[in-house]
Design an enzyme around this catalytic site. Structure first.
Site, mmCIF file in Angstrom:
data_model
loop_
_atom_site.group_PDB
_atom_site.id
_atom_site.type_symbol
_atom_site.label_atom_id
_atom_site.label_comp_id
_atom_site.label_asym_id
_atom_site.label_seq_id
_atom_site.Cartn_x
_atom_site.Cartn_y
_atom_site.Cartn_z
ATOM 1 N N SER A 188 33.190 40.452 62.969
ATOM 2 C CA SER A 188 32.966 41.576 63.954
ATOM 3 C C SER A 188 34.341 42.063 64.329
ATOM 4 C CB SER A 188 32.414 40.906 65.350
ATOM 5 O OG SER A 188 32.013 42.133 66.230
ATOM 6 N N GLU A 291 21.403 45.717 62.621
ATOM 7 C CA GLU A 291 22.709 45.892 63.550
ATOM 8 C C GLU A 291 23.374 47.125 63.362
ATOM 9 O OE1 GLU A 291 26.230 43.551 62.815
ATOM 10 O OE2 GLU A 291 25.599 42.944 61.052
ATOM 11 N N HIS A 321 23.378 40.342 65.069
ATOM 12 C CA HIS A 321 24.847 40.353 64.812
ATOM 13 C C HIS A 321 25.886 39.113 64.591
ATOM 14 C CE1 HIS A 321 28.910 42.381 64.905
ATOM 15 N NE2 HIS A 321 29.128 41.478 65.818
#
Length: 341
Positions: A188, A291, A321
């Site tokens: 991320s 996502e 995610h």
């Protein structure tokens, strides 16, 4: 009134050219793949846990919400048993921990950069990933505890990643040590920092990593990827957390981002997708087709391929995610690690 019209046009032009940068629609296929199969029962259980957390924190605002998210993330690994040893590191400004699976080779090192939207997460919150990677690769994993917003600037976290990269070139868990094999990984926000750091190391002429892994990376701070809106309702983690942003005109988000980080969204410093992607080491990107950041991942891999860099996208339907953090209970996470191996 003519001057108001001219001022508005000037602001629009400035927003698009200076803050957003060039359009990247040429990287899109315009059709999201239809998810196939069904998610495992373990995945459904994880969604229930995420839903409970989202409900408990819905009324919190400001610093209270930030602290609640940080506490929740750090508690993800509570009660778990790990094969790896965790050794804290404090070298001046550099902080983090070594994650050492049995038999980990100090000459094989992996720099891990955790996610958490640049304001949350820690080496502790991501121990399921770092423990798994150390066992999988035989590497001594250094999990970086970089400086977080809002207490620090976005740039401070970037500088911490650079310092960790340089430090690992000559240092292992027992001190100065020859480096024979070097990996880098992140998820991320940490995936963003990983890709940004790869380009910086190339430009600095430093020894490149042998390969890099990015789990569901955020690659474009201009927020123009189609899946940010197309997958808003199918992303059970980012949708509830950031869905409010879809109600705000994108140019206002650009201005807000610039005001907060003091870095233009179009800058490769925060948007690795918008930089030069030639000459990068092999990069494996894993993302969920459900996502919001799916097109961030897909666009990056496509542009890297066009630039001649070896890049591969592996996608899963339905997944939350960064589902790789839910190991070993999630079968799809184990599939992802098998692909990494």
């Amino acid at each position: 009134m003519a001057w108001l019209v001219l001022l508005a046009l000037a602001l629009v032009f400035f927003s698009v050219r200076f803050l957003r940068g060039d359009t990247l629609v040429y990287l899109d296929s315009h059709v999201l793949p239809a998810p196939e199969g069904v998610a495992s029962e373990a995945h459904n259980s994880i969604l229930d846990r995420l839903s409970e957390f989202a409900g408990s924190g819905a009324k919190l605002r400001g610093k209270a919400r930030v602290y609640a998210i940080r506490e929740y993330m750090d508690a993800l690994c509570d009660g778990r048993e790990f094969e790896s040893a965790f050794r804290p590191v404090q070298e001046g400004q550099l902080r983090g921990e070594w994650v050492l699976a049995p038999g980990a080779d100090p000459r094989r090192r992996l720099l891990y950069i955790h996610g958490g939207a640049f304001f949350a997460g820690s080496p502790r919150s991501h121990r399921t990933i770092t423990d798994r990677l150390s066992r999988l690769t035989g590497c001594a994993v250094f999990s970086l505890d970089y400086r977080l917003m809002p207490e620090h600037r976005r740039l401070d976290g970037i500088l911490d990643c650079r310092s960790a990269y340089r430090w690992l070139l000559t240092n292992g868990p027992e001190g100065p040590e020859k480096l024979e094999y070097f990996l880098m990984a992140g998820d991320s926000a940490g995936g963003n920092l990983t890709l940004v750091t790869l380009a910086w190391a190339r430009d600095e002429g430093l020894r490149p990593v042998d390969a890099a892994i990015a789990f569901s990376p955020a690659t474009d701070a201009s927020l123009t990827s189609p899946s940010l809106r197309d997958n808003l309702k199918t992303d059970p983690m980012l949708g509830p957390a950031f869905g409010w942003m879809s109600k705000i005109p994108t140019p206002l988000l650009w201005w807000g981002s610039w005001a907060m980080a003091r870095i233009r969204p179009a800058e490769p410093l925060v948007s690795p997708l918008r930089g030069d992607l030639s000459g990068l080491p092999p990069v494996l990107v894993q993302a969920s087709e459900a996502e919001m950041l799916y097109d961030d991942a897909r666009r990056f891999v496509r542009k890297a391929e066009l630039a001649g860099s070896p890049a591969l996208l592996q996608s899963w339907p339905h997944m939350v995610h960064v589902w790789q953090i839910f190991t070993p209970e999630l079968p799809e996470a184990e599939d992802a690690y098998a692909n990494i191996a």
